[in-house]
Design a protein around this motif. Structure first.
Motif, PDB file in Angstrom:
ATOM      1  N   ASP A 179       0.742  -1.205   0.026  1.00 37.60           N
ATOM      2  CA  ASP A 179      -0.146  -0.034  -0.065  1.00 37.60           C
ATOM      3  C   ASP A 179       0.926   1.129   0.088  1.00 37.60           C
ATOM      4  N   SER A 180       0.363   2.404  -0.208  1.00 37.04           N
ATOM      5  CA  SER A 180       0.962   3.728  -0.291  1.00 37.04           C
ATOM      6  C   SER A 180      -0.048   4.838   0.003  1.00 37.04           C
ATOM      7  N   ASP A 181       0.304   5.725   0.482  1.00 34.60           N
ATOM      8  CA  ASP A 181      -0.615   6.991   0.773  1.00 34.60           C
ATOM      9  C   ASP A 181      -0.308   8.189  -0.402  1.00 34.60           C
ATOM     10  N   LYS A 182      -1.266   9.166  -0.227  1.00 33.44           N
ATOM     11  CA  LYS A 182      -1.142  10.061  -1.325  1.00 33.44           C
ATOM     12  C   LYS A 182       0.218  10.909  -1.209  1.00 33.44           C
ATOM     13  N   PRO A 183       0.521  11.404  -0.062  1.00 32.83           N
ATOM     14  CA  PRO A 183       1.670  12.275   0.207  1.00 32.83           C
ATOM     15  C   PRO A 183       3.177  11.665  -0.355  1.00 32.83           C
TER      16      PRO A 183
ATOM     17  N   SER B 146      14.405  13.243  -9.731  1.00 33.36           N
ATOM     18  CA  SER B 146      15.590  13.694  -9.679  1.00 33.36           C
ATOM     19  C   SER B 146      16.589  12.627 -10.056  1.00 33.36           C
ATOM     20  N   LEU B 147      17.552  12.857 -11.084  1.00 32.71           N
ATOM     21  CA  LEU B 147      18.490  12.100 -12.085  1.00 32.71           C
ATOM     22  C   LEU B 147      17.812  10.816 -12.548  1.00 32.71           C
ATOM     23  N   VAL B 148      16.378  11.082 -12.873  1.00 32.43           N
ATOM     24  CA  VAL B 148      15.930   9.842 -13.537  1.00 32.43           C
ATOM     25  C   VAL B 148      15.519  10.212 -15.208  1.00 32.43           C
ATOM     26  N   ARG B 149      16.271   9.572 -16.018  1.00 36.24           N
ATOM     27  CA  ARG B 149      15.886   9.954 -17.396  1.00 36.24           C
ATOM     28  C   ARG B 149      14.415   9.194 -17.768  1.00 36.24           C
ATOM     29  N   SER B 150      14.060   8.040 -17.205  1.00 41.92           N
ATOM     30  CA  SER B 150      13.005   7.294 -17.704  1.00 41.92           C
ATOM     31  C   SER B 150      12.611   6.244 -16.736  1.00 41.92           C
ATOM     32  N   VAL B 151      11.454   5.985 -16.536  1.00 36.99           N
ATOM     33  CA  VAL B 151      10.692   4.634 -15.586  1.00 36.99           C
ATOM     34  C   VAL B 151      10.026   3.921 -16.411  1.00 36.99           C
ATOM     35  N   ALA B 152      10.522   2.510 -16.100  1.00 35.59           N
ATOM     36  CA  ALA B 152       9.670   1.392 -16.471  1.00 35.59           C
ATOM     37  C   ALA B 152       9.319   0.721 -15.134  1.00 35.59           C
ATOM     38  N   VAL B 153       7.930   0.766 -14.909  1.00 32.06           N
ATOM     39  CA  VAL B 153       7.187  -0.118 -13.741  1.00 32.06           C
ATOM     40  C   VAL B 153       6.728  -1.308 -13.901  1.00 32.06           C
ATOM     41  N   LEU B 154       7.157  -2.240 -13.083  1.00 31.26           N
ATOM     42  CA  LEU B 154       6.743  -3.810 -13.188  1.00 31.26           C
ATOM     43  C   LEU B 154       5.670  -3.907 -12.035  1.00 31.26           C
ATOM     44  N   THR B 155       4.788  -4.291 -12.621  1.00 30.20           N
ATOM     45  CA  THR B 155       3.472  -4.588 -11.397  1.00 30.20           C
ATOM     46  C   THR B 155       2.847  -6.157 -11.787  1.00 30.20           C
ATOM     47  N   ASP B 156       2.116  -6.699 -11.039  1.00 31.69           N
ATOM     48  CA  ASP B 156       1.335  -7.801 -11.341  1.00 31.69           C
ATOM     49  C   ASP B 156      -0.060  -7.972 -10.698  1.00 31.69           C
ATOM     50  N   SER B 157      -0.094  -6.831  -9.959  1.00 30.98           N
ATOM     51  CA  SER B 157      -1.686  -6.669  -9.218  1.00 30.98           C
ATOM     52  C   SER B 157      -2.532  -5.943 -10.203  1.00 30.98           C
ATOM     53  N   PRO B 158      -3.642  -6.396 -10.049  1.00 32.46           N
ATOM     54  CA  PRO B 158      -4.884  -5.504 -10.821  1.00 32.46           C
ATOM     55  C   PRO B 158      -4.970  -4.229 -10.135  1.00 32.46           C
ATOM     56  N   VAL B 159      -5.167  -4.238  -8.601  1.00 33.23           N
ATOM     57  CA  VAL B 159      -5.434  -3.062  -8.116  1.00 33.23           C
ATOM     58  C   VAL B 159      -4.288  -1.910  -8.316  1.00 33.23           C
ATOM     59  N   THR B 160      -2.955  -2.647  -8.266  1.00 35.88           N
ATOM     60  CA  THR B 160      -1.883  -1.582  -8.616  1.00 35.88           C
ATOM     61  C   THR B 160      -1.932  -1.117 -10.044  1.00 35.88           C
ATOM     62  N   LYS B 161      -2.550  -1.920 -10.945  1.00 33.35           N
ATOM     63  CA  LYS B 161      -2.378  -1.377 -12.238  1.00 33.35           C
ATOM     64  C   LYS B 161      -3.546  -0.292 -12.229  1.00 33.35           C
ATOM     65  N   ILE B 162      -4.539  -0.355 -11.493  1.00 34.11           N
ATOM     66  CA  ILE B 162      -5.514   0.866 -11.621  1.00 34.11           C
ATOM     67  C   ILE B 162      -4.874   2.180 -10.909  1.00 34.11           C
TER      68      ILE B 162
END
Length: 128
Positions: free
Chosen positions: A62-66, A77-93
């Motif tokens: 879980d995570s909160d809005k802040p 900061s110091l990030v060119r691009s991000v690929a996010v890996l997930t497998d949870s339908p809730v996390t995808k939403i």
């Protein structure tokens, strides 16, 4: 070959083939304090260099809005691009909502397949 390996209570980080790998540990709860710690530690691993980031979010429970707001802005900061890996339908939403509303400052895309995620980062790196 892995270099600059580091871990804390929330995640593991390392550099490999020009990509920063960022893997959240199972059961991680992400609040603002945790978000600030992971960004601080990530920046230490990067030693002032900018990288594409492979972020495996499958361990986040879980995570909160802040925390999400912090990661969307200061976390870029110091990030060119991000690929996010997930497998949870809730996390995808949640992630689709986050990408639409928070508008990350760097190209960010969600994947369910690690190889596709790494190919995305490689493709963006070649274009840069």
């Amino acid at each position: 070959m892995k270099s600059n390996y580091f871990q804390n209570q929330f995640a593991e980080y390392w550099l490999e083939d020009g990509v920063l790998f960022f893997i959240y540990k199972p059961g991680t709860s992400m609040n603002l304090e945790a978000a600030k710690q992971v960004v601080k530690d990530r920046l230490e691993v990067q030693r002032g260099e900018s990288y594409p980031v492979f972020c495996d979010m499958r361990g986040i429970k879980d995570s909160d809005k802040p925390a999400r707001d912090f990661l969307a802005k200061e976390g870029s900061s110091l990030v060119r691009s991000v690929a996010v890996l997930t497998d949870s339908p809730v996390t995808k939403i949640m992630l689709n909502f986050y990408l639409t509303i928070s508008k990350p400052l760097v190209p960010t895309k969600m994947f369910t397949d690690k190889d596709q995620a790494l190919e995305y980062l490689k493709h963006l790196t070649v274009q840069a």
